[in-house]
Design a protein around this motif. Structure first.
Motif, PDB file in Angstrom:
ATOM      1  N   VAL A 124      -4.418   1.868  -7.525  1.00 44.15           N
ATOM      2  CA  VAL A 124      -4.924   2.735  -6.448  1.00 44.15           C
ATOM      3  C   VAL A 124      -4.392   2.379  -5.070  1.00 44.15           C
ATOM      4  CG1 VAL A 124      -7.017   3.133  -7.789  1.00 44.15           C
ATOM      5  CG2 VAL A 124      -7.026   1.376  -6.003  1.00 44.15           C
ATOM      6  N   ASN A 125      -3.699   1.231  -4.928  1.00 47.16           N
ATOM      7  CA  ASN A 125      -3.148   0.842  -3.638  1.00 47.16           C
ATOM      8  C   ASN A 125      -4.219   0.890  -2.541  1.00 47.16           C
ATOM      9  OD1 ASN A 125      -1.252   0.127  -1.705  1.00 47.16           O
ATOM     10  ND2 ASN A 125      -0.649   2.253  -1.323  1.00 47.16           N
ATOM     11  N   PRO A 126      -5.252   0.040  -2.631  1.00 50.88           N
ATOM     12  CA  PRO A 126      -6.363   0.107  -1.661  1.00 50.88           C
ATOM     13  C   PRO A 126      -5.917  -0.228  -0.243  1.00 50.88           C
ATOM     14  CG  PRO A 126      -6.471  -1.914  -2.940  1.00 50.88           C
ATOM     15  CD  PRO A 126      -5.403  -1.086  -3.573  1.00 50.88           C
ATOM     16  N   GLU A 127      -6.710   0.255   0.717  1.00 51.98           N
ATOM     17  CA  GLU A 127      -6.413   0.012   2.126  1.00 51.98           C
ATOM     18  C   GLU A 127      -7.410  -0.964   2.764  1.00 51.98           C
ATOM     19  OE1 GLU A 127      -4.786   4.182   3.678  1.00 51.98           O
ATOM     20  OE2 GLU A 127      -6.286   4.333   2.072  1.00 51.98           O
ATOM     21  N   LEU A 128      -8.409  -1.393   1.993  1.00 50.53           N
ATOM     22  CA  LEU A 128      -9.344  -2.447   2.380  1.00 50.53           C
ATOM     23  C   LEU A 128      -9.893  -3.058   1.096  1.00 50.53           C
ATOM     24  CD1 LEU A 128     -11.220  -4.012   4.385  1.00 50.53           C
ATOM     25  CD2 LEU A 128     -12.852  -2.126   4.112  1.00 50.53           C
ATOM     26  N   ALA A 129      -9.991  -4.384   1.068  1.00 44.94           N
ATOM     27  CA  ALA A 129     -10.596  -5.066  -0.081  1.00 44.94           C
ATOM     28  C   ALA A 129     -11.814  -5.849   0.393  1.00 44.94           C
ATOM     29  CB  ALA A 129      -9.595  -6.000  -0.746  1.00 44.94           C
ATOM     30  N   ARG A 151      -8.992   4.015   1.201  1.00 42.54           N
ATOM     31  CA  ARG A 151      -9.361   3.583  -0.148  1.00 42.54           C
ATOM     32  C   ARG A 151      -9.863   2.144  -0.096  1.00 42.54           C
ATOM     33  NH1 ARG A 151      -4.662   6.095  -0.219  1.00 42.54           N
ATOM     34  NH2 ARG A 151      -3.481   4.122  -0.294  1.00 42.54           N
ATOM     35  N   ILE A 152     -11.043   1.915  -0.657  1.00 43.06           N
ATOM     36  CA  ILE A 152     -11.681   0.595  -0.589  1.00 43.06           C
ATOM     37  C   ILE A 152     -11.868   0.038  -2.000  1.00 43.06           C
ATOM     38  CG2 ILE A 152     -13.737  -0.681   0.138  1.00 43.06           C
ATOM     39  CD1 ILE A 152     -14.142   1.360   2.339  1.00 43.06           C
ATOM     40  N   LEU A 153     -11.460  -1.209  -2.177  1.00 43.71           N
ATOM     41  CA  LEU A 153     -11.651  -1.903  -3.454  1.00 43.71           C
ATOM     42  C   LEU A 153     -12.757  -2.939  -3.295  1.00 43.71           C
ATOM     43  CD1 LEU A 153     -10.790  -2.598  -6.363  1.00 43.71           C
ATOM     44  CD2 LEU A 153      -9.127  -4.202  -5.374  1.00 43.71           C
ATOM     45  N   LEU A 154     -13.804  -2.840  -4.123  1.00 45.81           N
ATOM     46  CA  LEU A 154     -14.916  -3.793  -4.135  1.00 45.81           C
ATOM     47  C   LEU A 154     -14.782  -4.673  -5.377  1.00 45.81           C
ATOM     48  CD1 LEU A 154     -17.883  -1.329  -3.396  1.00 45.81           C
ATOM     49  CD2 LEU A 154     -16.441  -2.535  -1.741  1.00 45.81           C
ATOM     50  N   VAL A 183       7.969  -4.029  11.247  1.00 47.60           N
ATOM     51  CA  VAL A 183       7.190  -3.737  10.038  1.00 47.60           C
ATOM     52  C   VAL A 183       8.039  -4.177   8.855  1.00 47.60           C
ATOM     53  CG1 VAL A 183       6.008  -1.977   8.682  1.00 47.60           C
ATOM     54  CG2 VAL A 183       6.114  -1.758  11.176  1.00 47.60           C
ATOM     55  N   THR A 184       7.510  -5.054   8.030  1.00 49.17           N
ATOM     56  CA  THR A 184       8.302  -5.619   6.942  1.00 49.17           C
ATOM     57  C   THR A 184       8.686  -4.555   5.923  1.00 49.17           C
ATOM     58  OG1 THR A 184       6.401  -6.184   5.563  1.00 49.17           O
ATOM     59  CG2 THR A 184       7.123  -7.833   7.202  1.00 49.17           C
ATOM     60  N   THR A 185       9.774  -4.830   5.229  1.00 50.55           N
ATOM     61  CA  THR A 185      10.229  -3.924   4.168  1.00 50.55           C
ATOM     62  C   THR A 185       9.153  -3.749   3.103  1.00 50.55           C
ATOM     63  OG1 THR A 185      12.530  -4.555   4.554  1.00 50.55           O
ATOM     64  CG2 THR A 185      12.012  -3.548   2.429  1.00 50.55           C
ATOM     65  N   ASP A 186       8.472  -4.847   2.738  1.00 47.55           N
ATOM     66  CA  ASP A 186       7.408  -4.755   1.737  1.00 47.55           C
ATOM     67  C   ASP A 186       6.284  -3.840   2.202  1.00 47.55           C
ATOM     68  OD1 ASP A 186       8.601  -6.286  -0.158  1.00 47.55           O
ATOM     69  OD2 ASP A 186       7.328  -8.038   0.094  1.00 47.55           O
ATOM     70  N   ALA A 187       5.892  -3.955   3.475  1.00 45.39           N
ATOM     71  CA  ALA A 187       4.812  -3.121   4.003  1.00 45.39           C
ATOM     72  C   ALA A 187       5.202  -1.648   3.985  1.00 45.39           C
ATOM     73  CB  ALA A 187       4.446  -3.560   5.416  1.00 45.39           C
ATOM     74  N   ILE A 188       6.452  -1.360   4.312  1.00 40.41           N
ATOM     75  CA  ILE A 188       6.913   0.033   4.308  1.00 40.41           C
ATOM     76  C   ILE A 188       6.932   0.572   2.878  1.00 40.41           C
ATOM     77  CG2 ILE A 188       8.872   1.543   4.766  1.00 40.41           C
ATOM     78  CD1 ILE A 188       9.596  -0.319   7.103  1.00 40.41           C
ATOM     79  N   CYS A 189       7.480  -0.212   1.953  1.00 46.97           N
ATOM     80  CA  CYS A 189       7.536   0.239   0.551  1.00 46.97           C
ATOM     81  C   CYS A 189       6.133   0.434  -0.020  1.00 46.97           C
ATOM     82  CB  CYS A 189       8.323  -0.750  -0.294  1.00 46.97           C
ATOM     83  SG  CYS A 189      10.098  -0.749   0.043  1.00 46.97           S
ATOM     84  N   ASN A 190       5.212  -0.447   0.368  1.00 43.64           N
ATOM     85  CA  ASN A 190       3.839  -0.306  -0.101  1.00 43.64           C
ATOM     86  C   ASN A 190       3.222   0.991   0.411  1.00 43.64           C
ATOM     87  OD1 ASN A 190       1.428  -1.557  -1.406  1.00 43.64           O
ATOM     88  ND2 ASN A 190       0.616  -1.295   0.650  1.00 43.64           N
ATOM     89  N   ALA A 191       3.510   1.346   1.673  1.00 43.20           N
ATOM     90  CA  ALA A 191       2.974   2.583   2.247  1.00 43.20           C
ATOM     91  C   ALA A 191       3.596   3.817   1.595  1.00 43.20           C
ATOM     92  CB  ALA A 191       3.217   2.607   3.744  1.00 43.20           C
ATOM     93  N   LEU A 192       4.882   3.734   1.243  1.00 39.11           N
ATOM     94  CA  LEU A 192       5.572   4.902   0.702  1.00 39.11           C
ATOM     95  C   LEU A 192       5.395   5.073  -0.800  1.00 39.11           C
ATOM     96  CD1 LEU A 192       8.995   4.817   2.616  1.00 39.11           C
ATOM     97  CD2 LEU A 192       6.914   6.051   3.194  1.00 39.11           C
ATOM     98  N   TRP A 193       5.379   3.940  -1.534  1.00 31.88           N
ATOM     99  CA  TRP A 193       5.366   4.028  -3.000  1.00 31.88           C
ATOM    100  C   TRP A 193       4.269   3.216  -3.663  1.00 31.88           C
ATOM    101  CZ3 TRP A 193      10.292   3.268  -0.577  1.00 31.88           C
ATOM    102  CH2 TRP A 193      11.091   4.414  -0.562  1.00 31.88           C
ATOM    103  N   GLY A 194       3.496   2.465  -2.883  1.00 30.70           N
ATOM    104  CA  GLY A 194       2.409   1.694  -3.464  1.00 30.70           C
ATOM    105  C   GLY A 194       2.858   0.437  -4.162  1.00 30.70           C
ATOM    106  N   GLY A 195       3.985  -0.137  -3.745  1.00 26.69           N
ATOM    107  CA  GLY A 195       4.458  -1.382  -4.346  1.00 26.69           C
ATOM    108  C   GLY A 195       5.313  -2.147  -3.367  1.00 26.69           C
ATOM    109  N   ASP A 196       5.767  -3.335  -3.779  1.00 28.48           N
ATOM    110  CA  ASP A 196       6.614  -4.119  -2.894  1.00 28.48           C
ATOM    111  C   ASP A 196       8.039  -3.575  -2.938  1.00 28.48           C
ATOM    112  OD1 ASP A 196       7.803  -5.124  -5.174  1.00 28.48           O
ATOM    113  OD2 ASP A 196       6.597  -6.960  -5.173  1.00 28.48           O
ATOM    114  N   ALA A 197       8.966  -4.277  -2.281  1.00 24.05           N
ATOM    115  CA  ALA A 197      10.316  -3.745  -2.108  1.00 24.05           C
ATOM    116  C   ALA A 197      11.147  -3.760  -3.383  1.00 24.05           C
ATOM    117  CB  ALA A 197      11.030  -4.535  -1.007  1.00 24.05           C
ATOM    118  N   PHE A 198      10.735  -4.537  -4.389  1.00 27.51           N
ATOM    119  CA  PHE A 198      11.544  -4.664  -5.595  1.00 27.51           C
ATOM    120  C   PHE A 198      11.746  -3.295  -6.258  1.00 27.51           C
ATOM    121  CE2 PHE A 198      12.153  -5.388 -10.158  1.00 27.51           C
ATOM    122  CZ  PHE A 198      13.264  -6.216 -10.111  1.00 27.51           C
ATOM    123  N   GLY A 199      13.009  -2.906  -6.376  1.00 24.11           N
ATOM    124  CA  GLY A 199      13.335  -1.626  -6.998  1.00 24.11           C
ATOM    125  C   GLY A 199      13.362  -0.457  -6.039  1.00 24.11           C
ATOM    126  N   TYR A 200      12.919  -0.666  -4.799  1.00 19.65           N
ATOM    127  CA  TYR A 200      12.840   0.442  -3.846  1.00 19.65           C
ATOM    128  C   TYR A 200      13.813   0.292  -2.676  1.00 19.65           C
ATOM    129  CZ  TYR A 200       8.547   1.965  -6.157  1.00 19.65           C
ATOM    130  OH  TYR A 200       7.629   2.411  -7.070  1.00 19.65           O
TER     131      TYR A 200
END
Length: 233
Positions: free
Chosen positions: A52-57, A10-13, A177-194
């Motif tokens: 959309v949790n892009p994978e490239l900006a 997913r690419i964000l322009l 792999v940081t907790t934030d990176a894992i949460c972003n991959a699994l739920w599309g957000g940072d670790a807060f609440g996850y």
């Protein structure tokens, strides 16, 4: 490298010039990219990024409500996605500023379509190396093609979240792999609440891949940072 893997990203322009957004979108679409999202300013870009949790900006430096450098800092608070600056500002100080902040590339306008594509492919290859189809751990083999952990007592199926968790760890095998990176991959957000859901998934994955889940040797906790996957060579 399988181009299907790259084209699935997913690419964000982000640019305030509609003509440029249309041009870059067409270049990427014609090349085979299927999920392209656009925004004309920083505010819309942040909202789109959350959606959309892009994978490239691909960001313009000059925006009507800010600048691409500040926007990258905001995006990077919740996601360590690769960033390419695409801009008419080609002064050395701007290039140094962008790369110094951690941008993955910096392309001045005007640009050739093929150059843009080559730069995009290069950044995606570096950022998303292909996962090996089978990964050997201490107690089992992770078969990503079958979504299974093949143990001494037979195969055990992985859920979609367990598969995604092991996939991101495997892409960075032996590295934290940081907790934030894992949460972003699994739920599309940072670790807060996850934190609790992540801990539950870690526990269930260990029950499937570790000989003794209480004393893991493959899925290791790095206290205060995240997790890493230790692979047998």
């Amino acid at each position: 490298m399988d181009y299907a893997l790259l084209h699935s990203k997913r690419i964000l322009l982000v640019d305030d010039e509609p003509e440029l957004l249309a041009l870059v979108s067409d270049i990427l679409t014609d090349a085979g990219f299927g999920e392209i999202f656009t925004a004309a300013n920083a505010k819309d870009a942040l909202e789109r990024s959350d959606e959309v949790n892009p994978e490239l900006a691909i960001l313009d430096v000059m925006l009507p409500d800010g600048d691409g450098f500040s926007l990258m800092r905001q995006v990077r608070k919740s996601s360590d996605i690769p960033v390419i600056f695409l801009t008419a500002k080609d002064e050395p100080i701007d290039r140094i500023s962008g790369l110094g902040l951690g941008a993955d590339d910096y392309i001045p306008k005007p640009f050739l379509p093929q150059e843009l594509l080559l730069r995009v492919y290069a950044v995606l290859r570096r950022s998303y190396p292909a996962v090996e189809p089978r990964v050997q751990l201490d107690y089992c083999v992770i078969d990503f093609d079958r979504a299974e952990a093949v143990r001494e007592d037979g195969p055990v199926s992985l859920t979609a979240k367990e598969f995604a968790l092991l996939e991101i760890l495997s892409r960075n095998q032996g590295k934290v792999v940081t907790t934030d990176a894992i949460c972003n991959a699994l739920w599309g957000g940072d670790a807060f609440g996850y934190e609790n859901p992540l801990n539950a998934h870690i526990r269930r994955v260990r029950e499937k891949i570790e000989r003794d889940p209480s004393h893991p040797v493959s899925l290791i906790t790095c206290k205060g940072l995240g997790y890493k996957l230790m692979v047998c060579r």
